[in-house]
Design a protein around this motif. Structure first.
Motif, mmCIF file in Angstrom:
data_model
loop_
_atom_site.group_PDB
_atom_site.id
_atom_site.type_symbol
_atom_site.label_atom_id
_atom_site.label_comp_id
_atom_site.label_asym_id
_atom_site.label_seq_id
_atom_site.Cartn_x
_atom_site.Cartn_y
_atom_site.Cartn_z
ATOM 1 N N VAL A 1 0.812 -1.172 0.044
ATOM 2 C CA VAL A 1 0.057 -0.117 0.049
ATOM 3 C C VAL A 1 0.776 1.206 0.275
ATOM 4 O O VAL A 1 0.866 2.217 -0.745
ATOM 5 C CB VAL A 1 -0.923 -0.045 1.198
ATOM 6 N N ILE A 2 1.899 1.047 0.911
ATOM 7 C CA ILE A 2 2.797 2.376 0.908
ATOM 8 C C ILE A 2 4.027 1.994 0.380
ATOM 9 O O ILE A 2 4.775 0.805 0.714
ATOM 10 C CB ILE A 2 2.993 2.799 2.355
ATOM 11 N N PRO A 3 4.764 2.918 -0.661
ATOM 12 C CA PRO A 3 5.680 2.277 -1.312
ATOM 13 C C PRO A 3 6.878 2.446 -0.469
ATOM 14 O O PRO A 3 7.104 3.306 0.589
ATOM 15 C CB PRO A 3 6.107 3.399 -2.500
ATOM 16 N N PHE A 4 7.965 1.618 -0.828
ATOM 17 C CA PHE A 4 9.381 1.697 0.045
ATOM 18 C C PHE A 4 10.486 1.251 -0.838
ATOM 19 O O PHE A 4 11.657 1.272 -0.312
ATOM 20 C CB PHE A 4 9.149 0.851 1.276
ATOM 21 N N GLU A 5 10.346 1.398 -2.167
ATOM 22 C CA GLU A 5 11.397 0.926 -3.049
ATOM 23 C C GLU A 5 11.088 1.779 -4.170
ATOM 24 O O GLU A 5 10.060 2.343 -4.387
ATOM 25 C CB GLU A 5 11.460 -0.527 -3.112
ATOM 26 N N TYR A 6 12.365 1.956 -5.143
ATOM 27 C CA TYR A 6 11.990 3.030 -6.131
ATOM 28 C C TYR A 6 10.758 2.913 -7.116
ATOM 29 O O TYR A 6 10.124 3.727 -7.674
ATOM 30 C CB TYR A 6 13.297 3.200 -6.957
ATOM 31 N N ARG A 7 10.304 1.471 -7.074
ATOM 32 C CA ARG A 7 9.259 1.269 -7.956
ATOM 33 C C ARG A 7 7.893 1.556 -7.124
ATOM 34 O O ARG A 7 7.249 0.738 -6.666
ATOM 35 C CB ARG A 7 9.324 -0.332 -8.449
ATOM 36 N N ALA A 8 7.725 2.915 -6.839
ATOM 37 C CA ALA A 8 6.684 3.289 -6.105
ATOM 38 C C ALA A 8 5.374 3.023 -6.603
ATOM 39 O O ALA A 8 4.168 2.904 -6.049
ATOM 40 C CB ALA A 8 6.715 4.841 -5.730
ATOM 41 N N ASP A 9 5.370 3.191 -8.083
ATOM 42 C CA ASP A 9 3.999 2.716 -8.624
ATOM 43 C C ASP A 9 3.721 1.406 -8.659
ATOM 44 O O ASP A 9 2.470 0.887 -9.429
ATOM 45 C CB ASP A 9 3.880 3.526 -9.942
ATOM 46 N N TRP A 10 4.310 0.362 -8.252
ATOM 47 C CA TRP A 10 4.107 -0.930 -8.079
ATOM 48 C C TRP A 10 3.336 -1.047 -6.744
ATOM 49 O O TRP A 10 3.312 -2.165 -6.447
ATOM 50 C CB TRP A 10 5.352 -1.895 -7.958
ATOM 51 N N SER A 11 2.736 -0.106 -6.193
ATOM 52 C CA SER A 11 1.955 -0.488 -5.114
ATOM 53 C C SER A 11 0.355 -0.239 -5.297
ATOM 54 O O SER A 11 -0.099 -0.075 -6.613
ATOM 55 C CB SER A 11 1.984 0.851 -4.215
ATOM 56 N N LEU A 12 -0.534 -0.729 -4.505
ATOM 57 C CA LEU A 12 -1.945 -0.712 -4.904
ATOM 58 C C LEU A 12 -2.579 0.613 -5.300
ATOM 59 O O LEU A 12 -2.276 1.697 -4.448
ATOM 60 C CB LEU A 12 -2.821 -1.155 -3.870
ATOM 61 N N PHE A 13 -3.329 0.857 -6.330
ATOM 62 C CA PHE A 13 -3.867 1.734 -7.011
ATOM 63 C C PHE A 13 -2.813 3.261 -7.005
ATOM 64 O O PHE A 13 -3.116 4.475 -6.719
ATOM 65 C CB PHE A 13 -5.013 2.331 -6.224
ATOM 66 N N ALA A 14 -1.466 2.806 -7.409
ATOM 67 C CA ALA A 14 -0.676 3.891 -7.502
ATOM 68 C C ALA A 14 -0.395 4.377 -8.971
ATOM 69 O O ALA A 14 0.348 5.235 -9.294
ATOM 70 C CB ALA A 14 0.816 3.200 -7.067
ATOM 71 N N LYS A 15 -0.945 3.883 -9.999
ATOM 72 C CA LYS A 15 -0.869 4.177 -11.369
ATOM 73 C C LYS A 15 -1.523 5.648 -11.354
ATOM 74 O O LYS A 15 -2.686 5.936 -10.842
ATOM 75 C CB LYS A 15 -1.360 3.380 -12.142
ATOM 76 N N PRO A 16 -1.160 6.631 -12.498
ATOM 77 C CA PRO A 16 -1.842 7.810 -12.565
ATOM 78 C C PRO A 16 -3.177 7.473 -12.803
ATOM 79 O O PRO A 16 -3.641 6.624 -13.691
ATOM 80 C CB PRO A 16 -1.295 8.351 -13.670
ATOM 81 N N GLY A 17 -4.181 8.379 -12.246
ATOM 82 C CA GLY A 17 -5.542 8.216 -12.416
ATOM 83 C C GLY A 17 -6.153 7.337 -11.230
ATOM 84 O O GLY A 17 -7.528 7.177 -11.498
ATOM 85 N N ARG A 18 -5.496 6.708 -10.422
ATOM 86 C CA ARG A 18 -6.227 5.986 -9.404
ATOM 87 C C ARG A 18 -6.425 6.677 -8.076
ATOM 88 O O ARG A 18 -6.343 5.979 -7.222
ATOM 89 C CB ARG A 18 -5.345 4.563 -9.396
ATOM 90 N N GLU A 19 -6.158 8.020 -8.044
ATOM 91 C CA GLU A 19 -5.957 8.703 -6.981
ATOM 92 C C GLU A 19 -6.950 8.781 -5.844
ATOM 93 O O GLU A 19 -6.766 8.518 -4.771
ATOM 94 C CB GLU A 19 -5.556 10.189 -7.139
ATOM 95 N N ALA A 20 -8.198 8.680 -6.274
ATOM 96 C CA ALA A 20 -9.300 8.609 -5.552
ATOM 97 C C ALA A 20 -9.565 6.981 -4.955
ATOM 98 O O ALA A 20 -9.800 7.096 -3.634
ATOM 99 C CB ALA A 20 -10.639 8.982 -6.310
#
Length: 353
Positions: A203-222
Protein backbone atom coordinates in the motif's frame (compact mmCIF):
# COMPACT_ATOMS: atom_id res chain seq x y z
CA UNK A 1 16.38 0.61 51.32
CA UNK A 2 13.57 2.09 49.18
CA UNK A 3 15.96 2.40 46.25
CA UNK A 4 16.95 -1.25 46.63
CA UNK A 5 13.31 -2.34 46.72
CA UNK A 6 12.50 -0.26 43.62
CA UNK A 7 15.50 -1.70 41.79
CA UNK A 8 14.47 -5.23 42.71
CA UNK A 9 10.91 -4.57 41.57
CA UNK A 10 12.11 -3.15 38.26
CA UNK A 11 14.40 -6.11 37.67
CA UNK A 12 11.57 -8.49 38.50
CA UNK A 13 9.21 -6.70 36.08
CA UNK A 14 11.86 -6.79 33.37
CA UNK A 15 12.39 -10.52 33.89
CA UNK A 16 8.66 -11.17 33.69
CA UNK A 17 8.40 -9.15 30.48
CA UNK A 18 11.32 -11.01 28.92
CA UNK A 19 9.76 -14.34 29.85
CA UNK A 20 6.34 -13.46 28.50
CA UNK A 21 5.16 -15.83 25.81
CA UNK A 22 2.95 -14.72 22.91
CA UNK A 23 -0.57 -16.05 22.61
CA UNK A 24 0.56 -17.54 19.30
CA UNK A 25 3.03 -16.95 16.48
CA UNK A 26 2.60 -16.96 12.70
CA UNK A 27 5.56 -17.51 10.33
CA UNK A 28 5.20 -15.31 7.23
CA UNK A 29 6.96 -16.02 3.94
CA UNK A 30 7.37 -13.34 1.30
CA UNK A 31 7.69 -13.89 -2.44
CA UNK A 32 8.71 -17.51 -3.01
CA UNK A 33 8.84 -17.94 -6.82
CA UNK A 34 8.92 -21.74 -6.89
CA UNK A 35 10.42 -22.65 -10.25
CA UNK A 36 11.87 -25.41 -12.41
CA UNK A 37 13.37 -24.88 -15.87
CA UNK A 38 11.39 -27.77 -17.31
CA UNK A 39 8.11 -26.08 -16.33
CA UNK A 40 8.50 -23.40 -19.03
CA UNK A 41 7.72 -23.63 -22.72
CA UNK A 42 10.98 -22.39 -24.22
CA UNK A 43 9.33 -21.03 -27.37
CA UNK A 44 6.89 -19.04 -25.23
CA UNK A 45 9.72 -17.57 -23.13
CA UNK A 46 11.75 -16.63 -26.21
CA UNK A 47 8.77 -14.87 -27.75
CA UNK A 48 7.09 -13.22 -24.76
CA UNK A 49 9.63 -12.99 -21.93
CA UNK A 50 13.17 -13.23 -23.36
CA UNK A 51 14.62 -11.06 -20.58
CA UNK A 52 13.20 -13.36 -17.92
CA UNK A 53 15.14 -16.48 -18.84
CA UNK A 54 18.06 -15.57 -16.57
CA UNK A 55 15.55 -14.85 -13.80
CA UNK A 56 13.99 -18.28 -14.32
CA UNK A 57 17.43 -19.88 -14.02
CA UNK A 58 18.07 -17.96 -10.78
CA UNK A 59 14.68 -18.84 -9.32
CA UNK A 60 15.18 -22.51 -10.18
CA UNK A 61 18.49 -22.47 -8.31
CA UNK A 62 16.85 -20.72 -5.34
CA UNK A 63 13.98 -23.23 -5.34
CA UNK A 64 16.14 -26.34 -5.53
CA UNK A 65 19.15 -25.36 -3.38
CA UNK A 66 17.99 -22.84 -0.80
CA UNK A 67 14.20 -23.04 -0.44
CA UNK A 68 14.41 -26.42 1.37
CA UNK A 69 16.76 -24.86 3.93
CA UNK A 70 14.40 -21.94 4.46
CA UNK A 71 11.39 -24.22 4.82
CA UNK A 72 13.24 -26.27 7.43
CA UNK A 73 13.84 -23.06 9.40
CA UNK A 74 10.19 -22.03 9.12
CA UNK A 75 9.05 -25.52 10.12
CA UNK A 76 11.22 -25.15 13.21
CA UNK A 77 9.09 -22.16 14.27
CA UNK A 78 5.88 -24.18 14.08
CA UNK A 79 4.58 -25.46 17.39
CA UNK A 80 1.34 -26.74 18.83
CA UNK A 81 -0.07 -23.22 19.00
CA UNK A 82 0.80 -22.19 15.44
CA UNK A 83 -2.51 -21.76 13.57
CA UNK A 84 -1.05 -21.44 10.06
CA UNK A 85 1.81 -20.16 7.92
CA UNK A 86 1.19 -17.23 5.54
CA UNK A 87 2.78 -16.71 2.10
CA UNK A 88 2.50 -13.24 0.58
CA UNK A 89 2.00 -14.00 -3.12
CA UNK A 90 4.17 -14.97 -6.08
CA UNK A 91 4.12 -18.47 -4.65
CA UNK A 92 5.23 -19.56 -8.13
CA UNK A 93 7.23 -17.93 -10.91
CA UNK A 94 4.51 -18.52 -13.53
CA UNK A 95 5.36 -17.63 -17.14
CA UNK A 96 4.94 -21.31 -17.96
CA UNK A 97 3.36 -20.98 -21.38
CA UNK A 98 0.48 -23.42 -20.89
CA UNK A 99 -2.20 -24.42 -18.43
CA UNK A 100 -0.73 -27.90 -18.05
CA UNK A 101 2.71 -26.56 -17.11
CA UNK A 102 1.23 -24.05 -14.63
CA UNK A 103 -0.78 -26.85 -13.02
CA UNK A 104 2.44 -28.79 -12.58
CA UNK A 105 4.16 -25.72 -11.15
CA UNK A 106 1.46 -25.16 -8.52
CA UNK A 107 1.45 -28.84 -7.61
CA UNK A 108 5.25 -28.87 -7.29
CA UNK A 109 5.23 -25.79 -5.06
CA UNK A 110 2.51 -27.27 -2.87
CA UNK A 111 4.37 -30.57 -2.59
CA UNK A 112 7.63 -28.86 -1.62
CA UNK A 113 5.98 -26.75 1.06
CA UNK A 114 3.73 -29.40 2.56
CA UNK A 115 6.62 -31.84 2.88
CA UNK A 116 7.91 -29.49 5.60
CA UNK A 117 4.97 -27.39 6.85
CA UNK A 118 2.39 -29.47 8.69
CA UNK A 119 -0.05 -26.68 9.57
CA UNK A 120 -2.34 -24.88 7.09
CA UNK A 121 -0.34 -22.96 4.49
CA UNK A 122 -2.29 -19.89 3.37
CA UNK A 123 -1.37 -18.09 0.17
CA UNK A 124 -2.44 -14.73 -1.21
CA UNK A 125 -2.46 -14.15 -4.98
CA UNK A 126 0.61 -12.64 -6.64
CA UNK A 127 1.02 -11.30 -10.15
CA UNK A 128 3.39 -14.12 -11.17
CA UNK A 129 0.87 -16.72 -10.03
CA UNK A 130 -1.53 -15.68 -12.79
CA UNK A 131 0.87 -14.68 -15.59
CA UNK A 132 0.90 -16.74 -18.78
CA UNK A 133 -1.63 -18.74 -20.83
CA UNK A 134 -3.97 -20.73 -18.60
CA UNK A 135 -2.43 -19.36 -15.40
CA UNK A 136 -5.60 -17.72 -14.09
CA UNK A 137 -7.56 -20.91 -14.70
CA UNK A 138 -4.84 -22.92 -13.00
CA UNK A 139 -4.93 -20.64 -9.97
CA UNK A 140 -8.69 -21.04 -9.77
CA UNK A 141 -8.75 -24.80 -10.26
CA UNK A 142 -5.49 -25.90 -8.60
CA UNK A 143 -4.48 -23.33 -5.98
CA UNK A 144 -7.93 -22.43 -4.63
CA UNK A 145 -8.89 -26.09 -4.05
CA UNK A 146 -5.61 -26.46 -2.15
CA UNK A 147 -6.58 -23.52 0.08
CA UNK A 148 -9.99 -25.10 0.59
CA UNK A 149 -8.32 -28.28 1.83
CA UNK A 150 -5.98 -26.33 4.09
CA UNK A 151 -8.84 -24.42 5.71
CA UNK A 152 -11.37 -27.24 5.67
CA UNK A 153 -13.96 -25.05 3.98
CA UNK A 154 -14.67 -23.82 0.45
CA UNK A 155 -12.44 -21.01 -0.82
CA UNK A 156 -13.81 -19.90 -4.19
CA UNK A 157 -11.78 -16.73 -4.73
CA UNK A 158 -8.55 -15.05 -3.66
CA UNK A 159 -10.50 -12.79 -1.27
CA UNK A 160 -11.28 -14.58 1.99
CA UNK A 161 -11.13 -14.08 5.76
CA UNK A 162 -9.56 -16.28 8.42
CA UNK A 163 -10.32 -15.75 12.11
CA UNK A 164 -8.05 -17.04 14.84
CA UNK A 165 -8.52 -16.44 18.53
CA UNK A 166 -9.82 -12.83 18.59
CA UNK A 167 -7.88 -11.74 15.52
CA UNK A 168 -8.83 -11.41 11.84
CA UNK A 169 -6.72 -12.02 8.74
CA UNK A 170 -8.29 -10.57 5.60
CA UNK A 171 -6.72 -12.00 2.43
CA UNK A 172 -7.14 -9.33 -0.25
CA UNK A 173 -6.66 -9.93 -3.97
CA UNK A 174 -4.21 -7.27 -5.23
CA UNK A 175 -4.69 -8.36 -8.84
CA UNK A 176 -8.43 -7.71 -8.89
CA UNK A 177 -8.88 -5.42 -5.88
CA UNK A 178 -12.48 -4.88 -4.83
CA UNK A 179 -12.56 -2.03 -2.35
CA UNK A 180 -16.26 -2.51 -1.57
CA UNK A 181 -15.53 -6.08 -0.44
CA UNK A 182 -12.55 -4.98 1.65
CA UNK A 183 -14.55 -2.20 3.28
CA UNK A 184 -17.30 -4.70 4.17
CA UNK A 185 -14.80 -7.10 5.73
CA UNK A 186 -13.03 -4.38 7.70
CA UNK A 187 -16.41 -3.33 9.09
CA UNK A 188 -17.49 -6.90 9.81
CA UNK A 189 -14.28 -7.55 11.74
CA UNK A 190 -13.94 -4.21 13.49
CA UNK A 191 -14.19 -5.87 16.91
CA UNK A 192 -11.06 -7.96 16.23
CA UNK A 193 -8.24 -7.51 18.71
CA UNK A 194 -5.68 -7.34 15.88
CA UNK A 195 -6.70 -6.94 12.25
CA UNK A 196 -4.35 -7.96 9.43
CA UNK A 197 -4.78 -7.37 5.70
CA UNK A 198 -2.78 -9.94 3.74
CA UNK A 199 -2.04 -8.90 0.16
CA UNK A 200 0.73 -9.01 -2.44
CA UNK A 201 1.16 -5.42 -3.59
CA UNK A 202 2.27 -2.88 -0.98
CA UNK A 203 0.00 0.00 0.00
CA UNK A 204 2.81 2.38 0.98
CA UNK A 205 5.84 2.44 -1.35
CA UNK A 206 9.27 1.75 0.11
CA UNK A 207 11.45 1.07 -2.94
CA UNK A 208 12.04 3.03 -6.14
CA UNK A 209 9.20 1.26 -7.94
CA UNK A 210 6.65 3.29 -6.00
CA UNK A 211 3.97 2.79 -8.66
CA UNK A 212 4.08 -0.96 -8.02
CA UNK A 213 1.79 -0.29 -5.06
CA UNK A 214 -1.99 -0.68 -4.86
CA UNK A 215 -3.86 1.95 -6.90
CA UNK A 216 -0.59 3.82 -7.52
CA UNK A 217 -0.87 4.30 -11.29
CA UNK A 218 -1.89 7.76 -12.55
CA UNK A 219 -5.63 8.22 -12.49
CA UNK A 220 -6.23 5.95 -9.45
CA UNK A 221 -5.83 8.68 -6.83
CA UNK A 222 -9.41 8.52 -5.53
CA UNK A 223 -9.24 4.75 -4.98
CA UNK A 224 -5.85 5.08 -3.31
CA UNK A 225 -7.14 7.75 -0.92
CA UNK A 226 -10.15 5.59 -0.11
CA UNK A 227 -7.90 2.59 0.63
CA UNK A 228 -5.70 4.65 2.97
CA UNK A 229 -8.73 5.98 4.83
CA UNK A 230 -10.19 2.49 5.24
CA UNK A 231 -6.97 1.07 6.66
CA UNK A 232 -6.50 4.06 8.98
CA UNK A 233 -10.00 3.73 10.40
CA UNK A 234 -9.52 -0.01 10.91
CA UNK A 235 -6.16 0.37 12.71
CA UNK A 236 -4.99 -2.39 10.36
CA UNK A 237 -1.64 -4.07 9.83
CA UNK A 238 -0.88 -4.83 6.18
CA UNK A 239 1.29 -7.83 5.29
CA UNK A 240 2.72 -7.60 1.76
CA UNK A 241 5.51 -8.66 -0.59
CA UNK A 242 6.23 -7.95 -4.26
CA UNK A 243 9.34 -5.76 -3.88
CA UNK A 244 11.66 -8.47 -2.50
CA UNK A 245 12.72 -6.54 0.59
CA UNK A 246 12.06 -6.53 4.32
CA UNK A 247 10.27 -3.42 5.49
CA UNK A 248 8.12 -1.92 8.22
CA UNK A 249 6.26 1.38 7.95
CA UNK A 250 3.92 3.03 10.43
CA UNK A 251 1.67 5.59 8.76
CA UNK A 252 -0.59 8.16 10.43
CA UNK A 253 -3.30 9.79 8.35
CA UNK A 254 -6.34 11.94 8.97
CA UNK A 255 -8.42 8.94 10.07
CA UNK A 256 -5.95 7.05 12.24
CA UNK A 257 -2.86 4.87 11.96
CA UNK A 258 -2.02 1.70 10.08
CA UNK A 259 1.15 -0.31 9.65
CA UNK A 260 2.74 -2.26 6.81
CA UNK A 261 5.15 -5.20 7.00
CA UNK A 262 6.93 -6.67 3.98
CA UNK A 263 9.18 -9.69 3.47
CA UNK A 264 11.06 -11.57 0.73
CA UNK A 265 11.69 -15.31 0.75
CA UNK A 266 13.74 -15.87 -2.41
CA UNK A 267 17.09 -17.00 -1.04
CA UNK A 268 20.13 -16.52 -3.27
CA UNK A 269 22.70 -17.89 -0.81
CA UNK A 270 22.87 -20.19 2.19
CA UNK A 271 23.74 -17.37 4.60
CA UNK A 272 22.04 -14.13 3.51
CA UNK A 273 22.41 -10.91 5.47
CA UNK A 274 20.64 -7.56 5.64
CA UNK A 275 22.00 -5.05 3.12
CA UNK A 276 21.29 -1.44 2.16
CA UNK A 277 19.55 -0.84 5.49
CA UNK A 278 17.54 2.34 6.05
CA UNK A 279 15.93 3.09 9.40
CA UNK A 280 14.12 6.16 10.67
CA UNK A 281 11.29 8.28 9.27
CA UNK A 282 13.83 10.86 8.14
CA UNK A 283 15.01 8.43 5.45
CA UNK A 284 11.54 8.30 3.89
CA UNK A 285 11.87 10.95 1.15
CA UNK A 286 11.09 11.32 -2.58
CA UNK A 287 14.75 10.47 -3.27
CA UNK A 288 13.83 6.82 -2.66
CA UNK A 289 12.32 6.89 -6.16
CA UNK A 290 15.64 7.60 -7.82
CA UNK A 291 17.15 4.82 -9.90
CA UNK A 292 18.92 4.39 -13.23
CA UNK A 293 15.86 2.37 -14.25
CA UNK A 294 13.45 5.21 -13.55
CA UNK A 295 13.44 8.38 -15.66
CA UNK A 296 11.22 11.10 -17.09
CA UNK A 297 7.51 11.20 -16.31
CA UNK A 298 7.63 7.86 -14.53
CA UNK A 299 10.33 9.07 -12.15
CA UNK A 300 8.38 12.25 -11.39
CA UNK A 301 5.23 10.26 -10.67
CA UNK A 302 7.13 7.94 -8.37
CA UNK A 303 8.61 10.90 -6.51
CA UNK A 304 5.11 12.33 -6.07
CA UNK A 305 3.94 9.07 -4.51
CA UNK A 306 6.76 9.17 -1.96
CA UNK A 307 6.17 12.88 -1.31
CA UNK A 308 2.47 12.25 -0.71
CA UNK A 309 3.15 9.49 1.81
CA UNK A 310 6.14 11.05 3.59
CA UNK A 311 4.22 13.43 5.94
CA UNK A 312 2.37 10.47 7.45
CA UNK A 313 5.33 8.13 7.94
CA UNK A 314 6.10 7.88 11.64
CA UNK A 315 8.43 4.85 11.57
CA UNK A 316 10.41 3.36 8.69
CA UNK A 317 12.69 0.36 8.30
CA UNK A 318 13.85 -1.20 5.04
CA UNK A 319 16.56 -3.69 4.10
CA UNK A 320 17.54 -6.11 1.39
CA UNK A 321 16.62 -9.44 2.97
CA UNK A 322 16.09 -13.10 2.18
CA UNK A 323 14.19 -15.07 4.78
CA UNK A 324 10.92 -14.87 6.68
CA UNK A 325 9.28 -12.96 9.47
CA UNK A 326 7.63 -14.29 12.58
CA UNK A 327 4.54 -12.49 13.87
CA UNK A 328 4.28 -12.80 17.62
CA UNK A 329 0.77 -11.99 18.75
CA UNK A 330 0.08 -10.91 22.32
CA UNK A 331 -3.11 -9.69 23.96
CA UNK A 332 -1.93 -6.08 23.87
CA UNK A 333 0.63 -5.95 21.05
CA UNK A 334 2.20 -7.55 17.98
CA UNK A 335 5.93 -8.01 17.45
CA UNK A 336 7.66 -8.86 14.17
CA UNK A 337 10.90 -10.83 14.15
CA UNK A 338 12.81 -10.74 10.86
CA UNK A 339 15.04 -13.74 10.14
CA UNK A 340 17.58 -13.87 7.34
CA UNK A 341 17.84 -17.37 5.91
CA UNK A 342 18.19 -20.07 8.54
CA UNK A 343 19.54 -17.86 11.33
CA UNK A 344 18.59 -19.19 14.75
CA UNK A 345 18.06 -15.71 16.21
CA UNK A 346 16.14 -12.83 14.62
CA UNK A 347 18.17 -10.22 12.79
CA UNK A 348 15.64 -7.50 13.62
CA UNK A 349 12.79 -7.26 16.14
CA UNK A 350 10.15 -4.55 15.78
CA UNK A 351 7.23 -3.72 18.03
CA UNK A 352 4.54 -3.40 15.39
CA UNK A 353 1.72 -2.12 17.54
Amino acid sequence: MIKKLLSAALLSAAALLAAEEPLYSVPVLGDFHYDRLELHDEAFIREKYPRDRSQIINYTKASTEFAPLLLDAVAGQVNAGTPFVIQLGDFTEGLCGSRELQDRMFRGAIEQVKAKIKVPFLVTKGNHDITGPGAKESYRETLLPFLSRELGRPVGRADFVVRHDRDAYIFFDSMEPELDWLEEQLAANREARHLFVVTHYPVIPFEYRADWSLFAKPGREAQRARLFAMLEKADATVLCGHLHMAAMIEYEGANGTFRQLAENSVMRSAEPRFRNVLEGAGHYTPELAESKRSTGAQLEHRKRLFAAAAPGVRRFFRAGSEGYLLLKVYADRVDAEYYNGTNAAPDKVIRVR
